[in-house]
Scaffold this motif. Structure first.
Motif, short mmCIF file in Angstrom:
data_model
loop_
_atom_site.label_atom_id
_atom_site.label_comp_id
_atom_site.label_asym_id
_atom_site.label_seq_id
_atom_site.Cartn_x
_atom_site.Cartn_y
_atom_site.Cartn_z
N LEU A 266 2.73 13.39 -27.02
CA LEU A 266 2.73 13.44 -28.48
C LEU A 266 3.08 14.83 -29.01
N GLY A 267 3.80 14.84 -30.11
CA GLY A 267 4.01 16.07 -30.87
C GLY A 267 4.72 17.18 -30.12
N ASP A 270 10.79 19.28 -31.42
CA ASP A 270 12.07 18.58 -31.40
C ASP A 270 13.21 19.59 -31.29
N GLY A 297 12.33 12.72 -34.45
CA GLY A 297 11.23 13.61 -34.79
C GLY A 297 10.91 13.63 -36.28
N GLU A 299 9.12 16.34 -39.07
CA GLU A 299 8.64 17.70 -39.32
C GLU A 299 8.71 18.55 -38.06
N LYS A 301 8.63 17.65 -34.94
CA LYS A 301 7.88 17.16 -33.78
C LYS A 301 8.37 15.77 -33.41
N ASP A 303 7.80 12.39 -30.34
CA ASP A 303 6.99 11.80 -29.27
C ASP A 303 7.93 11.26 -28.20
N ALA A 329 2.97 20.50 -26.68
CA ALA A 329 2.62 19.14 -27.09
C ALA A 329 1.24 19.12 -27.71
N THR A 330 1.02 18.18 -28.63
CA THR A 330 -0.27 18.08 -29.30
C THR A 330 -1.24 17.14 -28.61
N ASP A 487 4.18 6.33 -32.36
CA ASP A 487 4.49 7.52 -33.14
C ASP A 487 3.31 8.47 -33.26
N GLY A 488 2.18 8.13 -32.67
CA GLY A 488 1.07 9.07 -32.55
C GLY A 488 0.32 9.36 -33.83
N VAL A 489 0.57 8.60 -34.90
CA VAL A 489 -0.09 8.89 -36.16
C VAL A 489 -1.34 8.05 -36.35
#
Length: 595
Positions: A266-267, A270, A297, A299, A301, A303, A329-330, A487-489
């Motif tokens: 994730l994150g 990019d 991506g 903003e 970032k 995945d 990565a986040t 998308d990790g959100v």
């Protein structure tokens, strides 16, 4: 006089009676006027017994000694088969890999073929012998015995057929051909009379156990017709050749890869080079990555999602742990309870709405889709493992794979069209350069004039993908690449697809209506993108292709926006301004493979 290579697997020579049956089949072919080379595997479970013995005497047996040990299984088989042929009144000679001139590199347990000297085999054939060759093995430059790894006897048989200019290569096994899917999973699966090399390569990579992909790579490269048939009957089986069974059917087969694991990084920034860092770390652990999805991506970032075999999940996670901080990565998520269902067919490249048809079948069966990747001849969807069998049945029924197509080729037509498509002199020329099993790329191309549409916040719900692509199909928009990943959100997914840039306005209009209907988060679109494709034979077995591709693009400061992979292609989406630069740098990097 024509020449036939006949391969007999372990179940086909598992006991003395089966050995005699294999001998009788070879003698019958010889009496019909053919010169015959047999390639034989180890008897039944003999390889398993040798592995058990090795583990009983050593916790970590040396790789060289393991190849020395395992090669004895085939040596036992070829000697017994030659004895049976002699007892039945014909002439035979058994040869190990080293004796018949199989030269390999020194990668024990997974050696690659460098060359084959056919002189000794041809001498014995000229003398009227049936040559019984040991599959799975060769020797390196220092005369060490090497083994070819999984599917090694199939690979030996097709390689010998290629260098000897055989008219056909028969794979005699415990099944009577190639089926539209695994008949053990779906009893209604249909045996096909013919399947193309490309379709068989994709199905082999998806777990179809009839043949290993390396042997199909050989056959495609050198135009060797393969006849897969039962060892225990004279019934015609399946021909693997250049053309498909049907020109009108979009799908020729379906496959289920049950034991998959999904990982999402994730994150990640990019920027150029991130994909190369991620997949190089995994490649160092010798893990084979399958479905690869990098979505657009947000903003700065992105995945990256991909699948690996379920039993290699922990090894992959350990490889990623070492680079998470380095790449910025986040986070990381994974799911070990997923399976992959796929459909394959040459016809889908020219027909619209094939993906929508598959997604609707899964939706109507109540199967949720977690990830999607597509190529020109394959669509794969990641689904919950407890819905895997339902998913396979649904897509098999949706494409009516149990029915023989009206324009299916007849056996007579197949045999008439299945003559050798490669010049034996060309094969010999490649042998002189130790290039028999070298990577062969068929092209590096760019498709310009593309646009991309992305839907963010796609609900992870049954039927959503079907609704989306049916709506797009009704708008008359032809879709090329489709990828879906997390998308990790909020646990939702994002879906991106590429279309012609002339269709961007229409595509965005349809996407916005879909977004509103399903309460999605956002729609994004962009023109000015290019699809860069590396196509070839052996992209899966030559794992360096993806690594080199990402390294070259990173060095050229070219950012990768989307990724989708298959057995025959690696596809990436990049800025169209850099399309020519990307093509030139990859052509330079793969100059030897392009020939």
């Amino acid at each position: 006089m024509s020449l036939i290579v006949q391969k007999f697997g372990g179940t086909s020579v598992a006991d003395p009676e089966k050995i005699r049956a294999a001998a009788r089949r070879a003698i019958r072919a010889q009496k019909q006027g053919h010169r015959v080379v047999m390639v034989v595997s180890a008897m039944g479970k003999q390889t398993d017994e040798l592995l058990r013995l090795a583990s009983a005497v050593s916790d970590k047996p040396p790789a060289r000694e393991m190849d020395m040990l395992l090669s004895t299984g085939e040596q036992t088989s070829v000697a017994l088969v030659a004895m049976a042929i002699d007892d039945l009144g014909a002439k035979a000679v058994s040869l190990t890999g080293g004796q018949f001139g199989m030269k390999t590199d020194n990668s024990y347990s997974k050696a690659r073929i460098r060359s084959i000297d056919t002189g000794r085999i041809e001498k014995h054939l000229d003398e009227g012998h049936i040559v019984v060759a040991a599959g799975f093995q060769g020797i390196d430059d220092d005369l060490n015995i090497t083994t070819l790894g999984r599917g090694g006897s199939d690979t030996t048989a097709v390689a010998l057929a290629a260098v000897l200019g055989a008219d056909a290569c028969e794979i005699n096994t415990d099944v009577d051909g190639v089926y539209t899917t695994d008949p053990r999973l779906l009893p209604e699966a249909r045996r096909v009379d013919v399947i193309s090399y490309d379709e068989m390569l994709e199905l082999a990579s998806l777990g179809a156990g009839v043949m290993h992909s390396r042997s199909i790579e050989f056959a495609k490269k050198f135009g060797v017709p393969i006849h897969v048939r039962s060892s225990f009957s004279d019934r015609d089986g399946t021909m693997i050749v250049a053309q498909p069974e049907s020109e009108s059917s979009p799908v020729s087969g379906a496959a289920l890869t049950k034991d998959e694991a999904r990982i999402t990084v994730l994150g990640v920034p990019d920027v150029p080079g991130i994909s190369q860092t991620v997949f190089s770390a995994i490649a160092e652990k010798k893990v084979a990555v399958d479905m690869v999805v990098q979505n657009i991506g947000v903003e700065g970032k992105a995945d990256v999602s991909f699948t690996v075999p379920g039993d290699e999940l922990e090894l992959t996670l350990s490889a990623l742990d070492s680079i998470m901080e380095k790449i910025g990565a986040t986070g990381l998520t994974h799911d070990a309870d997923v399976s992959k269902v796929s459909v394959v067919g040459l016809g889908m490249a020219s027909q619209k709405s094939v993906a929508a048809r598959m997604f609707r079948a899964l939706g109507d069966a109540g199967v949720n889709i977690h990830m999607i990747t597509t190529s020109e001849i394959k669509i794969s969807a990641l689904v919950p493992r407890d819905q895997a069998a339902t998913a396979l049945r649904a897509v098999h029924e949706a494409f009516e794979l149990h029915e023989r197509p009206a324009d299916a080729k007849t056996w007579a037509a197949i045999q008439a069209d299945s003559s050798r498509e490669a010049d034996v002199d060309d094969v010999v020329a490649r042998l002189q350069n130790d290039a028999l099993e070298a990577l062969t790329l068929t092209g590096i191309s760019i498709v310009e004039g593309q646009a991309r549409v992305t839907l963010d916040g796609v609900p992870d719900q049954v039927g959503v993908a079907a609704d989306m692509f049916e709506e797009i199909g009704r708008a008359g928009i032809f879709v090329d690449m489709i990828i879906q990943g997390y998308d990790g959100v909020d646990g939702s997914t994002s879906v991106s697809f590429t279309i012609h840039d002339n269709d961007l306005d229409a595509g965005l209009k349809v996407a916005k209506s879909i977004c509103e209907a399903h309460s999605m988060r956002d729609v994004r679109g962009a023109a000015g993108i290019t699809k860069l494709s590396v196509s070839g034979i052996g992209l899966r077995s030559h794992t360096q292709v993806g690594t080199v591709l990402f390294e070259q693009l990173a060095d050229a400061k070219i950012n990768v926006e989307m990724i989708a992979t298959s057995e025959l292609q690696v596809n990436v989406v990049i800025d169209s301004k850099r399309g020519d630069d990307a093509k030139k740098c990859l052509q330079a990097a793969f100059a030897d493979a392009l020939g």
